[in-house]
Design an enzyme around this catalytic site. Structure first.
Site, PDB file in Angstrom:
ATOM      1  N   GLU A 120       0.867  -1.183   0.000  1.00 44.99           N
ATOM      2  CA  GLU A 120       0.000   0.000   0.000  1.00 44.99           C
ATOM      3  C   GLU A 120       0.899   1.226   0.000  1.00 44.99           C
ATOM      4  O   GLU A 120       2.130   1.107   0.040  1.00 44.99           O
ATOM      5  CB  GLU A 120      -0.942  -0.023   1.204  1.00 44.99           C
ATOM      6  CG  GLU A 120      -2.053  -1.068   1.066  1.00 44.99           C
ATOM      7  CD  GLU A 120      -2.936  -1.159   2.285  1.00 44.99           C
ATOM      8  OE1 GLU A 120      -3.581  -0.156   2.613  1.00 44.99           O
ATOM      9  OE2 GLU A 120      -2.977  -2.220   2.911  1.00 44.99           O
ATOM     10  N   HIS A 238      -8.937   9.178   4.263  1.00 49.42           N
ATOM     11  CA  HIS A 238      -8.572   8.187   3.241  1.00 49.42           C
ATOM     12  C   HIS A 238      -8.900   8.780   1.875  1.00 49.42           C
ATOM     13  O   HIS A 238      -9.968   9.358   1.685  1.00 49.42           O
ATOM     14  CB  HIS A 238      -9.351   6.888   3.462  1.00 49.42           C
ATOM     15  CG  HIS A 238      -8.772   5.723   2.727  1.00 49.42           C
ATOM     16  ND1 HIS A 238      -8.854   5.595   1.360  1.00 49.42           N
ATOM     17  CD2 HIS A 238      -8.080   4.652   3.169  1.00 49.42           C
ATOM     18  CE1 HIS A 238      -8.240   4.473   1.001  1.00 49.42           C
ATOM     19  NE2 HIS A 238      -7.756   3.881   2.078  1.00 49.42           N
ATOM     20  N   ARG A 285      -0.735   8.832   2.262  1.00 53.40           N
ATOM     21  CA  ARG A 285      -2.174   9.074   2.196  1.00 53.40           C
ATOM     22  C   ARG A 285      -2.561  10.554   2.240  1.00 53.40           C
ATOM     23  O   ARG A 285      -3.465  10.991   1.528  1.00 53.40           O
ATOM     24  CB  ARG A 285      -2.787   8.370   3.394  1.00 53.40           C
ATOM     25  CG  ARG A 285      -4.048   7.678   3.088  1.00 53.40           C
ATOM     26  CD  ARG A 285      -4.412   6.794   4.228  1.00 53.40           C
ATOM     27  NE  ARG A 285      -4.255   5.410   3.836  1.00 53.40           N
ATOM     28  CZ  ARG A 285      -4.636   4.398   4.598  1.00 53.40           C
ATOM     29  NH1 ARG A 285      -5.164   4.618   5.779  1.00 53.40           N
ATOM     30  NH2 ARG A 285      -4.486   3.164   4.176  1.00 53.40           N
ATOM     31  N   HIS A 346     -11.083   8.755   8.115  1.00 52.10           N
ATOM     32  CA  HIS A 346     -10.811   7.311   8.147  1.00 52.10           C
ATOM     33  C   HIS A 346     -10.178   6.826   9.438  1.00 52.10           C
ATOM     34  O   HIS A 346     -10.525   5.774   9.945  1.00 52.10           O
ATOM     35  CB  HIS A 346      -9.893   6.992   6.958  1.00 52.10           C
ATOM     36  CG  HIS A 346      -9.536   5.545   6.815  1.00 52.10           C
ATOM     37  ND1 HIS A 346     -10.490   4.580   6.570  1.00 52.10           N
ATOM     38  CD2 HIS A 346      -8.340   4.902   6.872  1.00 52.10           C
ATOM     39  CE1 HIS A 346      -9.886   3.397   6.479  1.00 52.10           C
ATOM     40  NE2 HIS A 346      -8.592   3.558   6.671  1.00 52.10           N
ATOM     41  N   ARG A 381      -0.574   8.092   9.693  1.00 51.53           N
ATOM     42  CA  ARG A 381      -0.343   6.649   9.852  1.00 51.53           C
ATOM     43  C   ARG A 381       0.026   5.992   8.524  1.00 51.53           C
ATOM     44  O   ARG A 381      -0.598   6.244   7.493  1.00 51.53           O
ATOM     45  CB  ARG A 381      -1.607   5.987  10.400  1.00 51.53           C
ATOM     46  CG  ARG A 381      -1.517   4.487  10.517  1.00 51.53           C
ATOM     47  CD  ARG A 381      -2.774   3.926  11.099  1.00 51.53           C
ATOM     48  NE  ARG A 381      -3.919   4.210  10.259  1.00 51.53           N
ATOM     49  CZ  ARG A 381      -4.383   3.401   9.310  1.00 51.53           C
ATOM     50  NH1 ARG A 381      -3.784   2.257   9.072  1.00 51.53           N
ATOM     51  NH2 ARG A 381      -5.437   3.741   8.610  1.00 51.53           N
TER      52      ARG A 381
HETATM   53  C1  SIN Z   1      -7.123   0.437   3.016  1.00 51.03           C
HETATM   54  O1  SIN Z   1      -7.386  -0.743   2.803  1.00 51.03           O
HETATM   55  O2  SIN Z   1      -6.926   1.262   2.138  1.00 51.03           O
HETATM   56  C2  SIN Z   1      -7.092   0.905   4.421  1.00 51.03           C
HETATM   57  C3  SIN Z   1      -5.968   0.326   5.110  1.00 51.03           C
HETATM   58  C4  SIN Z   1      -5.637   1.154   6.294  1.00 51.03           C
HETATM   59  O3  SIN Z   1      -6.386   2.056   6.645  1.00 51.03           O
HETATM   60  O4  SIN Z   1      -4.575   0.926   6.845  1.00 51.03           O
END
Ligand code: SIN
Length: 532
Positions: A120, A238, A285, A346, A381
């Site tokens: 990610e 998010h 993010r 989020h 985070r």
């Molecule tokens: C996501 O799946 O994009 C969220 C994962 C997260 O918030 O760490």
């Protein structure tokens, strides 16, 4: 009022609360038992909606190491993460994953039965375990609930809200007042350890990926009883919540979709991340969120799109079954159509200040998971560090509690007299006060004025408006119903977020102020307790 006692009360039934209960039951001497108090049902929590996964540094993942993971975490945290917390949590990741697997959690594996790792944003390597494709939170939560239900002597109260943390004259936490809103019944529950595991605050915002229960209850209760709270300005938005059919609570389109190569495009189908960051869709993010927000403003739209059409349909369905099914409900086929997305509140980086083992500034009070602020996340985070933190803080809490005498010691009746009287009093509901409208008002103020892009003027206006609502809200202790308690808690948290955001005259991580766009290199984390 009914009066009972337990060695340990855990408030909240997300991954941290359930794992702590199971581990305590297995390993600690809890003569007076364990009680979980949860606002709706045992299975309902913020954790349940986590899609992407759980970070784990495992030796078989040859490209990865704790050093790399720690560096990624600190970089995302924009200078405010606590290095020791990051080191500790990373080093414990393999151990907690092993324990979760022993409890019955099955992470996804490839055809050779090897664990699969995905990527990610802002991770330098693939290191994220997942389960059920894109249903990691649900799979872990479900396995924990299943296991817990076989342990008959772990008690739980559903549809029950903790409305007060009780402290004695030495300021030690000694229990809670619980309110079963279905039965309209109150109970005073004494305990040797009170654990807050209530998750985050997403529902303070008009748009959020968090479920209805996330009104910051545990953080507000801890603050009310004098605990130190920290980093309250840092709310993570998010970048990609599904914007079709969205009311306030929005379905998440996991960052893992971008991890598999999906591109963000604007209303004319043009990519735009190259204008904002060389890491493109996998920039941290906060950067992607601000880029989308800016793009929406420039193109005068309420969303952008995620183009995942390079992934073939069968593969998409297998890898992201929940996202696939949800998109189809809205006639979007992710293998053929662009997915409409926009940012949404989020995750909360702030919370009750704790050590890694959940110890707070109040003796007998502990906090774990999202409600706690260990310092791991700093100002922003790193994706999928949240479930890891939930598990490691629960693990360490139990290791600490194992060494403590958990037999409930009698509290002189007078220590709780005043507060019991307040909760035994009949109260009259103010008929001019509309709960639903008040909640909507708070959420709108927070979204418009204390959201992705902030400034001093908007924050000051928000402060005044939240103060006005607080003045109209007359209930300090006992409230007429669940919604009132939630409003009481939301107002406390909103005030704190605004106060911290006004105080931080710089931009850092998730806290962006257009009137102070630069980072102030000497600014540090802030923490406070309630006055008086
Ligand atoms: C996501 O799946 O994009 C969220 C994962 C997260 O918030 O760490």
């Amino acid at each position: 009022m009914k009066r009972t006692k337990y060695s340990v009360i855990i408030i909240g039934s997300g991954i941290s609360g359930l794992y702590a209960a199971i581990k305590l039951h297995k390993e600690a001497k809890v003569k007076d038992g364990i009680l979980i108090v949860t606002k709706t049902q045992l299975i309902e929590s913020n954790s349940k909606y986590a899609q992407g996964g759980m970070v784990c540094v495992l030796p078989e993942n040859k490209l990865d190491s704790c050093t790399l993971h720690i560096e990624d975490t600190l970089k995302a945290g924009a200078g405010l993460s606590d290095r020791k917390a990051a080191e500790y949590i990373s080093e414990k990741s393999a151990q907690v994953v092993k324990e979760l697997q022993n409890i019955g959690v099955n992470f996804d594996r490839d055809e050779n039965n090897k664990l699969k790792f995905t990527k990610e944003a802002a991770h330098s390597v693939n290191r994220i375990l997942h389960a059920g494709g894109d249903a990691t939170g649900f799979c872990i939560e479900n396995a924990l609930v299943k296991y817990l239900l076989t342990q008959k002597d772990i008690k739980f109260y559903e549809q029950t809200l903790a409305v007060e943390i009780l402290t004695d004259k030495y300021k030690q936490a000694r229990g809670i007042i619980a309110y079963n809103y279905n039965e309209n019944e109150y109970e005073l529950i004494e305990a040797q350890a009170v654990v807050v595991a209530t998750g985050g605050i997403g529902q303070l915002y008009a748009h959020t990926t968090n479920p209805d229960i996330t009104t910051g209850d545990g953080i507000a209760l801890a603050y009310r009883c004098g605990a130190i709270v920290k980093d309250m300005e840092f709310v993570q938005f998010h970048p990609t919540a599904f914007s079709l059919g969205a009311n306030g609570t929005m379905f998440l389109i996991s960052e893992a979709v971008r991890g598999e190569g999906a591109k963000l495009v604007n209303k004319i189908g043009k990519t735009f991340m190259e204008k904002y960051d060389k890491r493109l869709e996998l920039a941290p993010r906060d950067i992607v969120t601000r880029a989308i927000s800016n793009e929406m403003k420039e193109t005068n739209t309420t969303n952008v799109y995620l183009n995942a059409t390079h992934i073939n349909e069968l593969k998409f369905e297998k890898r992201f079954p929940t996202i696939y099914a949800t998109c189809l409900e809205y006639n979007i086929n992710p293998a053929k159509d662009y997915i409409p997305v926009s940012p949404s509140a989020h995750y909360f980086m702030g919370g009750i200040k704790t050590q890694i083992n959940g110890i707070t500034s109040i003796k007998g009070l502990y906090a774990i998971g999202e409600a706690a602020c260990t310092g791991l996340h700093g100002a922003n985070r790193l994706a999928s560090n949240s479930i890891l933190e939930c598990a490691v803080t629960a693990y360490e809490l139990v290791n600490y509690l194992k060494t403590q005498d958990l037999e409930v010691k009698e509290v002189p009746i007078n220590d709780f007299k005043q507060i019991m009287e307040a909760y035994e009093k009949e109260i009259i509901k103010d008929n001019d006060f509309n709960e639903e409208k008040t909640i909507e008002k708070i959420k709108t103020i927070m979204w418009n004025n204390v959201g992705i892009i902030r400034n001093g003027k908007k924050l000051s206006e928000a402060k005044e408006e939240i103060e006005n609502i607080s003045k109209e809200f007359e209930y300090g202790y006992k409230c007429p119903n669940r919604k009132y308690y939630e409003i009481r808690n939301m107002l406390i948290i909103a005030n704190l977020i605004i106060d911290f955001a006004l105080n931080r005259k710089e931009s850092r991580g998730a806290h962006y102020r257009e009137d102070y766009p630069q980072t102030d290199l000497i600014a540090r984390s802030r923490e406070i307790t309630k006055k008086g």
